[in-house]
Design a protein around this motif. Structure first.
Motif, PDB file in Angstrom:
ATOM      1  N   ASP A 196       0.816  -1.216   0.000  1.00 43.14           N
ATOM      2  CA  ASP A 196       0.000   0.000   0.000  1.00 43.14           C
ATOM      3  C   ASP A 196       0.849   1.264   0.000  1.00 43.14           C
ATOM      4  O   ASP A 196       0.312   2.372   0.072  1.00 43.14           O
ATOM      5  CB  ASP A 196      -0.932   0.008   1.217  1.00 43.14           C
ATOM      6  N   ALA A 248     -17.427  -1.460  13.850  1.00 46.39           N
ATOM      7  CA  ALA A 248     -15.969  -1.423  13.920  1.00 46.39           C
ATOM      8  C   ALA A 248     -15.513  -0.677  15.162  1.00 46.39           C
ATOM      9  O   ALA A 248     -16.060   0.382  15.502  1.00 46.39           O
ATOM     10  CB  ALA A 248     -15.395  -0.758  12.674  1.00 46.39           C
ATOM     11  N   GLU A 307     -13.404   1.719  16.674  1.00 45.64           N
ATOM     12  CA  GLU A 307     -12.555   2.813  16.201  1.00 45.64           C
ATOM     13  C   GLU A 307     -12.253   3.848  17.278  1.00 45.64           C
ATOM     14  O   GLU A 307     -11.319   4.620  17.146  1.00 45.64           O
ATOM     15  CB  GLU A 307     -13.208   3.516  15.004  1.00 45.64           C
ATOM     16  N   ALA A 342      -1.265  -6.586  12.141  1.00 46.13           N
ATOM     17  CA  ALA A 342      -2.431  -5.884  11.605  1.00 46.13           C
ATOM     18  C   ALA A 342      -3.698  -6.454  12.233  1.00 46.13           C
ATOM     19  O   ALA A 342      -3.789  -7.661  12.484  1.00 46.13           O
ATOM     20  CB  ALA A 342      -2.466  -6.032  10.092  1.00 46.13           C
ATOM     21  N   GLN A 383      -8.243  -5.823  13.011  1.00 53.61           N
ATOM     22  CA  GLN A 383      -9.529  -5.145  12.859  1.00 53.61           C
ATOM     23  C   GLN A 383     -10.495  -5.801  13.836  1.00 53.61           C
ATOM     24  O   GLN A 383     -10.702  -7.012  13.793  1.00 53.61           O
ATOM     25  CB  GLN A 383     -10.053  -5.265  11.431  1.00 53.61           C
ATOM     26  N   ASP A 398     -13.301  -3.856   4.722  1.00 51.48           N
ATOM     27  CA  ASP A 398     -12.587  -2.955   5.638  1.00 51.48           C
ATOM     28  C   ASP A 398     -11.073  -3.124   5.585  1.00 51.48           C
ATOM     29  O   ASP A 398     -10.324  -2.154   5.749  1.00 51.48           O
ATOM     30  CB  ASP A 398     -13.063  -3.186   7.076  1.00 51.48           C
ATOM     31  N   TRP A 399     -10.584  -4.351   5.373  1.00 56.25           N
ATOM     32  CA  TRP A 399      -9.135  -4.595   5.422  1.00 56.25           C
ATOM     33  C   TRP A 399      -8.374  -3.817   4.344  1.00 56.25           C
ATOM     34  O   TRP A 399      -7.335  -3.214   4.637  1.00 56.25           O
ATOM     35  CB  TRP A 399      -8.876  -6.091   5.322  1.00 56.25           C
ATOM     36  N   VAL A 456      -9.176  -0.985   3.009  1.00 52.41           N
ATOM     37  CA  VAL A 456      -9.200   0.437   3.366  1.00 52.41           C
ATOM     38  C   VAL A 456      -8.175   0.722   4.451  1.00 52.41           C
ATOM     39  O   VAL A 456      -7.483   1.744   4.430  1.00 52.41           O
ATOM     40  CB  VAL A 456     -10.610   0.837   3.826  1.00 52.41           C
ATOM     41  N   ARG A 457      -8.057  -0.189   5.383  1.00 50.03           N
ATOM     42  CA  ARG A 457      -7.158   0.026   6.524  1.00 50.03           C
ATOM     43  C   ARG A 457      -5.697  -0.246   6.181  1.00 50.03           C
ATOM     44  O   ARG A 457      -4.799   0.468   6.621  1.00 50.03           O
ATOM     45  CB  ARG A 457      -7.601  -0.880   7.680  1.00 50.03           C
ATOM     46  N   TYR A 458      -5.464  -1.292   5.342  1.00 47.49           N
ATOM     47  CA  TYR A 458      -4.087  -1.722   5.100  1.00 47.49           C
ATOM     48  C   TYR A 458      -3.704  -1.778   3.631  1.00 47.49           C
ATOM     49  O   TYR A 458      -2.554  -2.095   3.312  1.00 47.49           O
ATOM     50  CB  TYR A 458      -3.857  -3.103   5.734  1.00 47.49           C
TER      51      TYR A 458
END
Length: 764
Positions: free
Chosen positions: A44, A105, A107, A133, A135, A212-213, A215-217
């Motif tokens: 990323d 989630a 957060e 990592a 979530q 979601d993964w 977007v996050r990583y």
């Protein structure tokens, strides 16, 4: 030094030490700096700060750097907060009565505290920190409220059942493990009694983590995994959600063994998230070619050529360096002799060569990078490519071999295509590309059918692959002019097409073959004509003499040549209808007045380098003459390193051994060439201190080592005399054979010398 897949050279460690000493610097800021220096970024584009920070801590543990004080204690060292128990709601009924289930989630601090309280109260593993990592989610019903929680985190590094199911190699696992995500926590509150709730939540979670993964990583997961303690749970929820039970944990790896010892075996469950998940997971990434950094002054030649080998298991690297040093010290010896016949060392060597992480390209990649660094220091480099056969017909028990000639029942072995970088004077700089394969015993096909196959399906593709590797080196060395050289077998139109459109500007020079029947449109011709008829009609630019070395029963002689050169438009063959003509330059060298019993020398060279004058034609002729050095390299490899005498059980092990022998053969050839071309440089460019001192003492029959090292030319002749070189006035320069023998003897002499002078290092 290699840590977490990155090489920390002495220069990098010095920069880290200097940056860490700056006032106000934090460990986080320092790790971001180091990631930039090492180009340590994820898919990323984000800096791999956590891995870098672990590497920095390891460097500090080894007393190589002094890091700034940590501002916070590590999570495992922080005091455990006492959490208020979570008051679970009670509900019993059908799934529909809960309303639409939602995954929230985690957060913010409020949700994080709620998550930790819930798991600390009801989950056997608690709500402590997760690995890597992660979530986390809370499970909520609009009717009842909070129903439970679940979390996803980094997958296990090694897991036998999962790894066998995926079928990836260790390199692919290391590169693609981040696309496997572990369901590390799953809790439905015990006060909630709803049939099918667990499998329903797992289905929602699988879809949610896929969204979601990334977007996050920045990484899309392909497979989910989890562990089930079947001593307490049956795994029914996972089975109902279409998860697949693979087996049980086996204790492979330190972490897996520790978990198994502490908690017993657990069942392994997985869920594939896409249909084509296996192909991207098993894809091994191609290594990125970079210029090797300057070697440490104390690094041995083996560390310089193999020290950056990228193994997932870092313990293999010292074994590789030790094997390379043993092979280099005894170039002509068998594997057992090179290792002094020590049974445990020989057994370890065979295990190393058969290891699944050890293959030819992994072993040679650091040498390719070291070669690229040597190329970058030259204004002009010639890369000669050629093919030879390795005959293992005497080793009937070796598996994975194939025919090395056109007969299906002929000799068995491997085909080797190598690309050797040379200075115009013929000094070898190292290997740029190696291709090894075993032919399959295909059924005979017609010539028409063979011609109809695309170039990518033919062995001829090897010439294009070598040129592509040369072009990759050219991109790293923009100040160096690279010219790829090949003999008549490489007279392939597709190769000229690739060279004519190479954006890096890599040049090509190939000797034309009469069998290809090339058609051209020359500048001073009005129609398309055969190339071999056009060139004799061109004006003679001048002449030159060429020394022809003896070969077989043919004596050496000096030939007088006439030179012609012209620009041509090479026409495509019939099988490539619609292809455009290629602008090339042809150089024709023909012998005049050859001896009656000798065939005249006739070289017709095709090149992408503009050639119109006598000086340019002479330079192109000199380039092609340097191609002969790759034949010398093959002889060095076969007669010196005795690669065809290696007795190993399978072709993969032979290729791993070949990788080491290739670099050793280059090193021996380099010594012979440098001793002739640059005899006045100090011999320390090749020999360790104890080696040249032992050599000088033995040669001078003196117990007192000299204060200054001899020149490389002097040392080379001393070594050659150990191998039987007489050094008479008419003997010329020593060749590779006597140097191989001399290096074998020098190892024993140096070891004896080290007994009497233990203060002098005898090498690593």
């Amino acid at each position: 030094m290699h840590l977490f897949g990155r090489t920390f050279t002495g220069a990098i460690i010095a920069r880290i030490q200097a940056a860490a000493a700056e006032p106000g610097v934090t460990r986080s800021a320092l790790s971001r700096q180091v990631c930039g220096w090492l180009e340590w970024f994820g898919t990323d584009g984000r800096a791999q700060e956590v891995s870098c920070r672990k590497a920095l801590v390891e460097l500090e543990r080894r007393a190589l750097v002094a890091l700034p004080a940590a501002r916070r204690a590590a999570p495992q060292a922080r005091p455990v907060a006492v959490l208020e128990p979570f008051a679970a709601p009670r509900f019993s009924g059908p799934l529909e009565a809960l309303g639409p289930i939602e995954l929230v989630a985690v957060e913010d601090r409020e949700h994080a505290l709620l998550y930790r309280r819930m798991l600390a109260s009801y989950h056997p593993l608690g709500g402590g920190p997760l690995c890597g990592a992660q979530q986390r989610y809370l499970i909520r019903s609009p009717v009842v409220g909070w129903l439970g929680a679940l979390a996803f985190s980094a997958a296990a590094w090694q897991l036998a059942a999962r790894d066998d199911w995926i079928g990836w190699c260790a390199h692919a696992r290391r590169a693609n493990l981040n696309r496997v995500v572990a369901n590390s926590r799953f809790l439905i509150l015990p006060s909630i009694a709803v049939p099918n709730l667990g499998s329903h939540v797992l289905g929602l979670a699988a879809a949610r983590v896929q969204a979601d993964w990334p977007v996050r990583y920045g990484i899309t997961p392909l497979v989910l995994e989890t562990f089930v303690d079947e001593a307490q749970y049956a795994g029914t929820v996972y089975k109902a959600a279409n998860w697949q039970r693979l087996g049980e944990t086996s204790g492979r790896g330190r972490q897996d063994r520790a978990n198994t010892a502490a908690c017993g075996t657990k069942a392994v469950y997985v869920l594939a998230l896409t249909r084509d998940w296996r192909v991207p997971l098993c894809r091994r990434p191609a290594p990125v070619l970079r210029l090797a950094p300057p070697a440490a002054p104390t690094a041995s030649w083996a560390e310089q050529e193999f020290g950056r080998a990228d193994f997932p298991d870092a313990r293999l690297r010292p074994r590789l360096i030790g094997l390379a040093e043993a092979f280099g010290a005894h170039p002509t010896a068998t594997l057992a002799t090179a290792l002094d016949g020590a049974p445990h060392q020989v057994k370890a060597a065979y295990r190393f060569l058969h290891h699944p992480q050890v293959d030819l390209q992994t072993l040679l990649h650091p040498h390719y990078e070291a070669t690229a660094a040597r190329i970058a220091a030259q204004p002009l480099v010639l890369v000669a490519q050629d093919t030879t056969s390795l005959n293992y017909d005497a080793h009937a028990a070796t598996t994975g071999l194939g025919p090395i000639n056109t007969r299906r029942d002929g000799a068995q072995g491997l085909k080797l295509h190598d690309s050797l970088a040379l200075t115009p004077e013929g000094i070898p700089l190292g290997l740029v590309d190696i291709q090894v394969w075993a032919r399959e015993a295909h059924a005979r096909t017609t010539a028409k059918a063979r011609k109809a196959r695309p170039i990518a399906e033919k062995e001829s593709q090897r010439w294009l692959t070598s040129f592509a590797r040369t072009a990759a080196v050219q991109a790293l060395c923009p100040q160096t002019r690279l010219v790829n050289l090949a003999d008549r077998e490489a007279d392939i139109y597709e190769l000229f097409q690739v060279a004519s459109t190479d954006p890096a500007g890599t040049h090509l020079l190939v000797r034309a073959s009469r069998t290809t029947q090339r058609q051209v449109d020359a500048e001073d011709e009005d129609e398309i004509q055969p190339l071999w008829e056009v060139m004799p009609r061109q004006p003679v630019l001048g002449g030159c003499t060429l020394h022809i070395p003896g070969r077989g029963g043919r004596p050496a002689r000096t030939a007088t040549l006439e030179l012609r050169a012209t620009a041509i438009d090479l026409q495509p063959p019939k099988r490539l209808k619609g292809a455009a003509p290629l602008r090339l330059w042809a150089v024709d060298a023909r012998e005049i007045n050859p001896p009656d019993d000798q065939e005249p020398i006739e070289w017709l060279l095709l090149t992408t380098v503009p050639t119109t004058t006598l000086e340019e034609a002479l330079e192109r002729l000199g380039w092609y003459a340097a191609r002969w050095n790759i034949e010398v390299f093959h002889r060095t490899l076969k007669s010196g390193c005795r690669i065809e005498d290696r007795r190993l059980g399978d072709a993969d092990s032979l290729q791993a051994c070949l990788a080491i022998d290739l670099v050793v053969a280059w090193r021996v050839m380099d010594l012979a060439k440098r001793g002739r071309e640059t005899p006045d440089i100090p011999c320390t460019v090749f020999f360790e201190e104890a080696e040249w001192q032992a050599l000088a003492c033995y040669h001078q029959r003196s117990p007192i080592p000299p204060q200054t090292p001899p020149t490389l030319g002097e040392a080379m002749r001393m070594v050659a005399q150990l191998g039987g070189f007489l050094g008479r006035r008419g003997d010329g320069d020593p060749g590779a054979t006597v140097l191989w023998r001399g290096l074998n003897r020098l190892t024993d002499i140096t070891e004896t010398f080290a007994i009497f002078y233990p203060s002098i290092p005898a090498g690593p």
